[in-house]
Design an enzyme around this catalytic site. Structure first.
Site, PDB file in Angstrom:
ATOM      1  N   GLY A  59       5.156  -1.079   2.539  1.00  0.00           N
ATOM      2  CA  GLY A  59       4.359   0.101   2.266  1.00  0.00           C
ATOM      3  C   GLY A  59       5.169   1.390   2.230  1.00  0.00           C
ATOM      4  O   GLY A  59       6.255   1.479   2.791  1.00  0.00           O
TER       5      GLY A  59
ATOM      6  N   HIS B 239       0.802  -1.212   0.000  1.00  0.00           N
ATOM      7  CA  HIS B 239       0.000   0.000   0.000  1.00  0.00           C
ATOM      8  C   HIS B 239       0.840   1.270   0.000  1.00  0.00           C
ATOM      9  O   HIS B 239       1.925   1.328   0.573  1.00  0.00           O
ATOM     10  CB  HIS B 239      -0.920   0.016   1.232  1.00  0.00           C
ATOM     11  N   ASP B 240       0.339   2.283  -0.696  1.00  0.00           N
ATOM     12  CA  ASP B 240       0.904   3.632  -0.689  1.00  0.00           C
ATOM     13  C   ASP B 240       2.306   3.712  -1.284  1.00  0.00           C
ATOM     14  O   ASP B 240       3.040   4.670  -1.016  1.00  0.00           O
ATOM     15  CB  ASP B 240       0.909   4.210   0.736  1.00  0.00           C
TER      16      ASP B 240
END
Length: 267
Positions: free
Chosen positions: A136, A118-119
């Site tokens: 992440g 994520h991100d």
């Protein structure tokens, strides 16, 4: 060009001339650009934004929810640029409330079994070799290459035109234009071969080499090395990019190697 054996939610936004092979699954909140190919058993989940002329190979999963215990179901996306290839069984998670999205740029190759958490923000013309595992909030700038099975710590940054050796543990930021290898991950020279292939002149490469000699090979700490570079090198795009990268690094950069052994690898 769309198999009757694929599941495609009727509200999914599918572009022109898209091919979707048998047993692929396309969720509702999905956008797929023109001329993209989706292989068998690929799963494209809510929040996926896939550009034009992409290739998503069998078993890949795009836009699954983050593997982050802080995720609370907030809306987010996983965005993939044009002309990008995602190979077999790669997994790309969508973002969290932190940034709202995970991004992979255009003309990028994500090989088999890579995980992008994520991100993360992956630039254009990058290569993630087989089984790279990315935590992440990682930033990977344009034209960077990470070798197979490398593991990348959360919140690290990999600079433009870099080459990270396969099997590396990336715990610190990797500044622009360099090769990085060994354990712990260390400076292994300037990525001169890659720079020449991308049109850098000999003068530009020599300037970059001189700057990194000051940073890694003259015994200065990072703060003193940056001050020396500002005093001794005229402003240039390459000099200023290196200085800005190091001065804004939150995790700190990799160190110069303590080994006298010659260490070479190529793109």
């Amino acid at each position: 060009m769309i198999s009757n054996l694929a599941y495609i939610h009727p509200k999914a936004n599918i572009g022109k001339n898209v091919t979707i092979e048998p047993f692929a699954t396309i969720y509702e909140d999905v956008i797929i650009g023109d001329n993209t190919w989706i292989g068998s058993n690929a799963t494209i989940m809510n929040g996926a934004r896939i550009g034009q002329n992409c290739r998503i190979f069998p078993g890949a999963v795009i836009a699954a929810i983050p593997q982050d215990l802080k995720f609370n179901g907030e809306y987010s996306t996983a965005e993939i640029g044009d002309n990008t290839t995602i190979r077999e069984c790669a997994t790309i998670n969508r973002g969290t409330a932190h940034s709202g999205k995970t991004v992979i740029g255009s003309n990028t190759l994500v090989m088999a079994y890579v995980h992008v958490a994520h991100d993360c923000f992956i630039g254009n013309n990058c290569i993630l070799v087989n089984a790279v595992q990315m935590a992440g909030h990682v930033i990977m700038d344009d034209y960077a290459i990470v070798g197979g099975t490398a593991a990348i710590h959360q919140f690290t940054r990999i600079g433009t035109h870099t080459m990270v050796a396969g099997g590396s543990l990336v715990r610190k930021d990797v500044p622009p234009f360099v090769k990085a290898g060994r354990e712990p991950l260390s400076y292994a020279g300037v990525n001169s071969l890659g720079l020449r292939r991308r049109g850098f002149s000999n003068e530009q490469i020599m300037l970059i080499q001189d700057i990194y000699r000051t940073i890694f090979q003259k015994g200065y700490n990072t703060t003193d090395a940056i001050q020396k570079i500002k005093e001794e090198f005229l402003p240039s795009q390459e000099r200023d990019l290196i200085i800005n990268f190091i001065e804004t690094s939150e995790r700190g950069i990799i160190k110069g190697s303590s080994s006298s052994d010659k260490y070479t690898f190529e793109l």
